[in-house]
Design a protein around this motif. Structure first.
Motif, PDB file in Angstrom:
ATOM      1  N   ARG A   1       0.728  -1.173  -0.144  1.00 17.01           N
ATOM      2  CA  ARG A   1       0.080   0.033   0.046  1.00 17.01           C
ATOM      3  C   ARG A   1       0.932   1.262   0.011  1.00 17.01           C
ATOM      4  NH1 ARG A   1      -3.651  -2.166   3.783  1.00 17.01           N
ATOM      5  NH2 ARG A   1      -2.696  -0.922   5.639  1.00 17.01           N
ATOM      6  N   ALA A   2       1.902   1.378   0.835  1.00 21.50           N
ATOM      7  CA  ALA A   2       2.803   2.394   0.983  1.00 21.50           C
ATOM      8  C   ALA A   2       3.506   2.820  -0.476  1.00 21.50           C
ATOM      9  CB  ALA A   2       3.888   2.036   1.827  1.00 21.50           C
ATOM     10  N   LEU A   3       3.939   1.657  -1.341  1.00 21.98           N
ATOM     11  CA  LEU A   3       4.486   1.751  -2.268  1.00 21.98           C
ATOM     12  C   LEU A   3       3.419   2.458  -3.735  1.00 21.98           C
ATOM     13  CD1 LEU A   3       6.513  -1.687  -2.997  1.00 21.98           C
ATOM     14  CD2 LEU A   3       7.655   0.868  -2.741  1.00 21.98           C
ATOM     15  N   LYS A   4       2.087   1.742  -3.385  1.00 23.28           N
ATOM     16  CA  LYS A   4       0.996   2.495  -4.126  1.00 23.28           C
ATOM     17  C   LYS A   4       1.060   3.974  -4.094  1.00 23.28           C
ATOM     18  CE  LYS A   4      -1.734  -1.047  -3.785  1.00 23.28           C
ATOM     19  NZ  LYS A   4      -2.874  -1.893  -4.203  1.00 23.28           N
ATOM     20  N   GLU A   5       1.174   4.434  -2.641  1.00 28.33           N
ATOM     21  CA  GLU A   5       1.148   5.707  -2.386  1.00 28.33           C
ATOM     22  C   GLU A   5       2.241   6.621  -2.716  1.00 28.33           C
ATOM     23  OE1 GLU A   5       0.314   5.418   1.950  1.00 28.33           O
ATOM     24  OE2 GLU A   5      -1.893   4.603   1.716  1.00 28.33           O
ATOM     25  N   GLY A   6       3.125   6.121  -3.187  1.00 32.93           N
ATOM     26  CA  GLY A   6       4.241   6.983  -3.706  1.00 32.93           C
ATOM     27  C   GLY A   6       5.563   6.870  -2.649  1.00 32.93           C
ATOM     28  N   LYS A   7       5.403   5.932  -1.588  1.00 31.54           N
ATOM     29  CA  LYS A   7       6.426   5.919  -0.637  1.00 31.54           C
ATOM     30  C   LYS A   7       7.716   5.048  -0.899  1.00 31.54           C
ATOM     31  CE  LYS A   7       3.683   7.474   3.322  1.00 31.54           C
ATOM     32  NZ  LYS A   7       2.242   6.881   3.958  1.00 31.54           N
ATOM     33  N   LEU A   8       8.556   5.165  -0.072  1.00 32.71           N
ATOM     34  CA  LEU A   8       9.816   4.226  -0.371  1.00 32.71           C
ATOM     35  C   LEU A   8       9.845   2.952   0.692  1.00 32.71           C
ATOM     36  CD1 LEU A   8      12.826   6.931  -0.903  1.00 32.71           C
ATOM     37  CD2 LEU A   8      10.922   6.052  -2.612  1.00 32.71           C
ATOM     38  N   VAL A   9      10.085   1.607  -0.229  1.00 37.14           N
ATOM     39  CA  VAL A   9       9.994   0.758   1.018  1.00 37.14           C
ATOM     40  C   VAL A   9      11.423  -0.197   0.516  1.00 37.14           C
ATOM     41  CG1 VAL A   9       8.948  -1.582   1.275  1.00 37.14           C
ATOM     42  CG2 VAL A   9       7.589   0.296   1.140  1.00 37.14           C
ATOM     43  N   ALA A  10      12.003  -0.351   1.426  1.00 40.87           N
ATOM     44  CA  ALA A  10      13.285  -1.235   1.265  1.00 40.87           C
ATOM     45  C   ALA A  10      12.918  -2.714   1.390  1.00 40.87           C
ATOM     46  CB  ALA A  10      14.389  -1.196   2.110  1.00 40.87           C
ATOM     47  N   PHE A  11      13.240  -3.536   0.517  1.00 41.68           N
ATOM     48  CA  PHE A  11      12.742  -4.872   0.617  1.00 41.68           C
ATOM     49  C   PHE A  11      14.095  -6.068   0.257  1.00 41.68           C
ATOM     50  CE2 PHE A  11      12.459  -5.793  -3.822  1.00 41.68           C
ATOM     51  CZ  PHE A  11      12.279  -4.459  -4.424  1.00 41.68           C
TER      52      PHE A  11
ATOM     53  N   ASP B   1      12.236  -6.646   6.867  1.00 37.65           N
ATOM     54  CA  ASP B   1      13.322  -7.436   7.208  1.00 37.65           C
ATOM     55  C   ASP B   1      13.013  -8.997   6.891  1.00 37.65           C
ATOM     56  OD1 ASP B   1      15.400  -8.918   8.407  1.00 37.65           O
ATOM     57  OD2 ASP B   1      15.230  -8.017  10.512  1.00 37.65           O
ATOM     58  N   GLY B   2      13.759  -9.599   5.864  1.00 37.23           N
ATOM     59  CA  GLY B   2      13.608 -10.724   5.586  1.00 37.23           C
ATOM     60  C   GLY B   2      14.946 -11.721   5.639  1.00 37.23           C
ATOM     61  N   GLY B   3      15.883 -11.161   6.544  1.00 34.67           N
ATOM     62  CA  GLY B   3      16.727 -12.043   6.836  1.00 34.67           C
ATOM     63  C   GLY B   3      17.940 -11.497   5.929  1.00 34.67           C
ATOM     64  N   ARG B   4      18.986 -12.757   5.642  1.00 35.86           N
ATOM     65  CA  ARG B   4      20.259 -12.080   5.051  1.00 35.86           C
ATOM     66  C   ARG B   4      19.917 -12.605   3.563  1.00 35.86           C
ATOM     67  NH1 ARG B   4      26.559 -14.017   5.412  1.00 35.86           N
ATOM     68  NH2 ARG B   4      26.116 -15.617   4.001  1.00 35.86           N
ATOM     69  N   SER B   5      20.613 -11.911   2.538  1.00 38.03           N
ATOM     70  CA  SER B   5      20.379 -12.053   1.025  1.00 38.03           C
ATOM     71  C   SER B   5      21.297 -13.232   0.799  1.00 38.03           C
ATOM     72  CB  SER B   5      20.839 -10.872   0.262  1.00 38.03           C
ATOM     73  OG  SER B   5      19.749  -9.852   0.476  1.00 38.03           O
ATOM     74  N   ASP B   6      20.522 -14.372  -0.002  1.00 36.41           N
ATOM     75  CA  ASP B   6      21.632 -15.560  -0.122  1.00 36.41           C
ATOM     76  C   ASP B   6      22.783 -15.369  -1.320  1.00 36.41           C
ATOM     77  OD1 ASP B   6      20.109 -16.973   1.420  1.00 36.41           O
ATOM     78  OD2 ASP B   6      18.618 -17.966  -0.076  1.00 36.41           O
ATOM     79  N   VAL B   7      22.549 -14.769  -2.213  1.00 36.48           N
ATOM     80  CA  VAL B   7      23.520 -14.538  -3.198  1.00 36.48           C
ATOM     81  C   VAL B   7      24.417 -13.540  -2.784  1.00 36.48           C
ATOM     82  CG1 VAL B   7      23.691 -13.876  -5.840  1.00 36.48           C
ATOM     83  CG2 VAL B   7      21.892 -15.217  -5.050  1.00 36.48           C
ATOM     84  N   GLY B   8      24.209 -12.432  -2.340  1.00 33.89           N
ATOM     85  CA  GLY B   8      25.107 -11.478  -1.739  1.00 33.89           C
ATOM     86  C   GLY B   8      25.690 -10.431  -2.671  1.00 33.89           C
ATOM     87  N   VAL B   9      25.645 -10.611  -3.870  1.00 30.06           N
ATOM     88  CA  VAL B   9      26.120  -9.683  -4.958  1.00 30.06           C
ATOM     89  C   VAL B   9      24.973  -9.275  -5.905  1.00 30.06           C
ATOM     90  CG1 VAL B   9      28.593 -10.212  -4.865  1.00 30.06           C
ATOM     91  CG2 VAL B   9      27.246 -11.341  -6.506  1.00 30.06           C
TER      92      VAL B   9
END
Ligand code: TXA
Ligand code: MG
Length: 347
Positions: free
Chosen positions: A17-27, A173-181
């Motif tokens: 919903r926030a993205l649809k309202e023009g907000k910034l979301v880190a994922f 917060d989805g934990g650590r990114s597996d690939v890393g690059v």
């Protein structure tokens, strides 16, 4: 300050919903965390550039949740039939995953997303949270890596919070990114199929499917394509890069806090033995290892995390050795090259 969200469906719905309202979301994505914005909303896109302090001549990657959505952002009719077949084969084999395709853009994709280029970068991430988020927005989501321009990419929610916590609305917060690059960027819009950025999908895997591809030299001081700026992915410490086994036994400056970054336990042990015989009785510096067993996949996954840790320890200088130039090795060496000391303080 950004609000931290979990990966529970109601939290992902809030973020959508926030993205649809023009907000910034880190994922989270499987490569690194992205700083997401509605790719069709120019105000939201402008906020991305501002938050990252990124020059607007460096275009963004547009993320989609299903490969069927590709024609809504890329105009495949501008490609030859042969090239279209190639695109289909690459997508079938490697999407979702760490592969970004550069393709002719649809006219309605905002110039701000593509830096007014006639092409657009498109990726379908493999991370289930990223897919769920994008699907719930029903929009293409522009997302550069969620770091200030020129600094280390984030592979954990905490990295985003530390670097951009006051600039984004939500962080999932989805934990650590597996690939890393970051993803491998493959240009399919020009005459020669070309890797513009080595990344999480190895060149060998692409070539085993479609035959030889070109790869541009990213170690040049004269950028020939967007995103080829030589200083990038830099930690605060000055980093020097040496050939495998080539970290010097005498350190460049006294009184600095120095750390060494090795590829494997084996390369660290070999160096430490030489260090001790060259400097009897001297305390060895902090020695970090990208992968205990010498796995390039593990080394890629640990790379940014270890550099973030060394920054948190306020190390002044990092002496790193190159890793083998195969599989994910070129992506790791590219990031290390661009993290070198010359980049320090530029951004
Ligand atoms: O793994 C990734 O790709 C991550 C995650 C979040 O998906 N994203 C990422 O985005 O690394 P960013 O903005 O940090 O890097 C995008 C790269 C830049 O080098 C940019 O110059 C290049 O893609 N790029 C984007 N659009 C392009 C275009 N139309 N032509 C050539 N290069 C392009
Ligand atoms: Mg980036």
């Amino acid at each position: 300050m950004a609000e931290l969200l979990s990966t529970a469906p109601e939290d992902i719905e809030r973020a959508a919903r926030a993205l649809k309202e023009g907000k910034l979301v880190a994922f989270p994505t499987e490569t690194v965390y992205g700083l997401g914005a509605d790719a069709t909303n120019t105000t939201a896109l402008a906020r991305v550039f501002e938050a990252k302090r990124r020059p607007t001549f460096d275009p963004l990657i547009v993320h989609i949740a299903r490969s069927e959505e590709l024609p809504s952002v890329a105009d495949l009719s501008q490609l030859s039939a042969e090239r279209r077949t190639l695109v289909t084969r690459l997508i079938e084999q490697f999407w979702p995953g760490p592969l970004t395709l550069i393709l002719p853009k649809q006219p309605h994709v905002p110039d701000l997303a593509t830096s007014a280029l006639p092409t657009v970068a498109v990726r379908l991430p493999a991370h289930p949270v990223a897919q769920d988020l994008i699907r719930r927005t029903g929009l293409p989501v522009a997302a550069p890596s969620a770091n200030p321009f020129g600094y280390l990419s984030p592979t954990r929610a905490e990295h985003v919070k530390e670097q951009l916590g006051n600039k984004v609305d939500f962080i999932i917060d989805g934990g650590r990114s597996d690939v890393g690059v970051e993803s491998t960027v493959l240009d399919l819009s020009s005459e020669e199929v070309t890797i513009l950025r080595p990344g999480g999908l190895a060149r060998e895997r692409i070539e085993s499917l479609i035959g030889p591809v070109h790869q541009i030299d990213r170690t040049t001081k004269h950028p020939t394509a967007p995103g080829q700026l030589p200083s990038h992915y830099a930690p605060r410490a000055a980093l020097s890069l040496y050939p495998a086994g080539g970290i010097p036994l005498q350190f460049p400056a006294q009184g600095e806090r120095t750390a060494c970054l090795f590829f494997s336990d084996a390369s660290r042990a070999q160096w430490l033995a030489s260090f001790q015989s060259a400097n009897p009785g001297m305390e060895a510096p902090l020695c970090q290892v990208l992968s205990h067993s010498g796995s390039l996949i593990e080394a890629a996954a640990n790379l940014f995390d270890l550099l973030h840790q060394l920054d948190a320890l306020a190390v002044d200088r990092i002496l790193a050795e190159r890793v083998p130039d195969r599989d994910l090795g070129p992506a790791i060496n590219d990031r290390l090259y661009k993290a070198r000391g010359e980049a320090k303080g530029n951004h």
